[in-house]
Design a protein around this motif. Structure first.
Motif: not given
Length: 392
Positions: A266, A270, A272-274, A277-278, A281, A300
């Motif tokens: 990831q 992804d 740039r995602k915090a 946030t990851v 999931q 991130n």
């Protein structure tokens, strides 16, 4: 009044014993109805046995003791009895069997078997003084406001343990054992939620997730539930039977996934995602937020090095906690410990030192896992004692 066999306790084990003990059996209980723990079990549908029952699913100071009874009256024997009575059932997870309709079907079945055997049932009857003259047991009861004395050749103690005291559970079985010189392994609550004195999980109350919980080297992969007082859920209840006051437990929040590999992939896709946030999931968002400060979940995911991700995964997969205690007998599903199995015959459940005295079910130092195992021990131990009494 004189009877052949007196059984104290009209629960699962006592009713099963009464159905097999032959003529002249009297079963007594303080409750208004028989099988009260059966009635409330499994959300009212009674998890009456488990397809995977084996001695490995039981805790005792003598792990071999349960083998004889379980091997001679198996889960398949009880399933056959259920089907003979036309009770529809279904399997849930992990081999757990439940009634399709209501737990009362099991109680009705046991009562029918008792009636067929000619057993009498006394309810709302309190046990008083118990004595033995070398040949017979003499037990005083209070029933309908009157004192009654019963003499019996055999005395079967099926009074359960201390769990769920609001239903009248007491340590009566242990007191009887000690009166007749049988040792008792110190009872303690089992299959019980664990508590934390700092209320650390109060903000997470109601959050559930899959986990692996380990206590004293024994692990269980099922759900955990955060509560106002601490931790519950099947995995925690199971582990609680192996946990002792002051010890730690280990919680793996990612038991079935290669979390490190997943986060690394990831990070590539992804970045740039915090990080929170990851992680959200894969874990409940409220749990991730709760762990944010403790694990420093800032930035991130692209900002996290392999070493940082490894450290994070180690923390999530080996979350070490020290419970302050448990919720005790009030919510415990079973009682660990009980009458020392060294004092009993594994074949008959009879006391080695007192002829005609038997202990069955939960009051014995045999405790099953969550999932129908304790009911199977009740059926098997009750059957073993009942058959021995009928034979003799």
């Amino acid at each position: 009044m004189k009877v052949e066999t007196l059984i104290i306790g009209a629960g699962a084990a006592g009713m099963m014993c009464a159905a097999h003990a032959g003529p002249g059996a009297l079963i007594v209980d303080h409750a208004k109805a028989p099988g009260e723990k059966i009635r409330i079990s499994g959300g009212g549908r009674c998890n009456f046995t488990n397809l995977h029952t084996s001695p490995a699913n039981f805790i005792s100071q003598n792990r071999h003791f349960c083998k004889s009874a379980l091997g001679r009256y198996t889960q398949w024997d009880f399933i056959d009895l259920v089907e003979q009575h036309g009770i529809p059932w279904h399997e849930k997870t992990l081999g757990q069997l439940f009634c399709d309709t209501t737990a009362r079907d099991i109680i009705t079945m046991l009562q029918a078997e008792m009636d067929k055997a000619g057993a009498q049932l006394w309810l709302q009857t309190d046990v008083g003084e118990i004595s033995h003259d070398g040949s017979n047991f003499r037990v005083m009861f209070s029933r309908d406001g009157r004192a009654t004395t019963v003499t019996a050749r055999n005395l079967v103690v099926a009074s359960g343990g201390k769990s769920i005291p609001k239903m009248g559970a007491t340590g009566l079985g242990y007191q009887i054992a000690q009166q007749f010189g049988l040792p008792v392994i110190t009872p303690r609550p089992g299959l019980v939620p664990l508590t934390f004195s700092d209320d650390r999980f109060k903000p997470l109350a109601g959050v559930a997730t899959s986990a692996r919980v380990t206590a004293n080297g024994t692990s269980f992969d099922e759900a955990i539930l955060f509560t106002h007082r601490g931790l519950s859920g099947p995995a925690v209840l199971q582990a609680s039977s192996y946990w002792h006051e002051g010890e730690t437990i280990s919680v793996n929040l990612s038991p079935k996934m290669n979390l490190l590999g997943t986060l690394q992939r990831q990070r590539q896709a992804d970045g740039r995602k915090a990080l929170t946030t990851v992680l959200g999931q894969h874990l409940p968002t409220r749990l991730v937020d709760h762990l944010g400060d403790e694990l420093d979940l800032q930035g991130n995911i692209a900002d996290q090095s392999d070493l940082r991700l490894q450290t994070l995964c180690d923390a999530l997969e080996n979350w070490t906690l020290t419970p302050g205690g448990s919720e005790g007998y009030r919510t415990a599903e079973v009682t660990l410990g009980g009458v020392d199995t060294d004092a009993l015959s594994s074949k008959t459940m009879g006391a080695k030192s007192v002829r005609g005295l038997y202990f069955i079910g939960e009051c014995v130092d045999v405790t099953g896992w969550l999932g129908g195992y304790n009911f199977q021990w009740a059926w098997s131990s009750g059957w073993a004692a009942g058959r021995e009494i009928a034979k003799s």
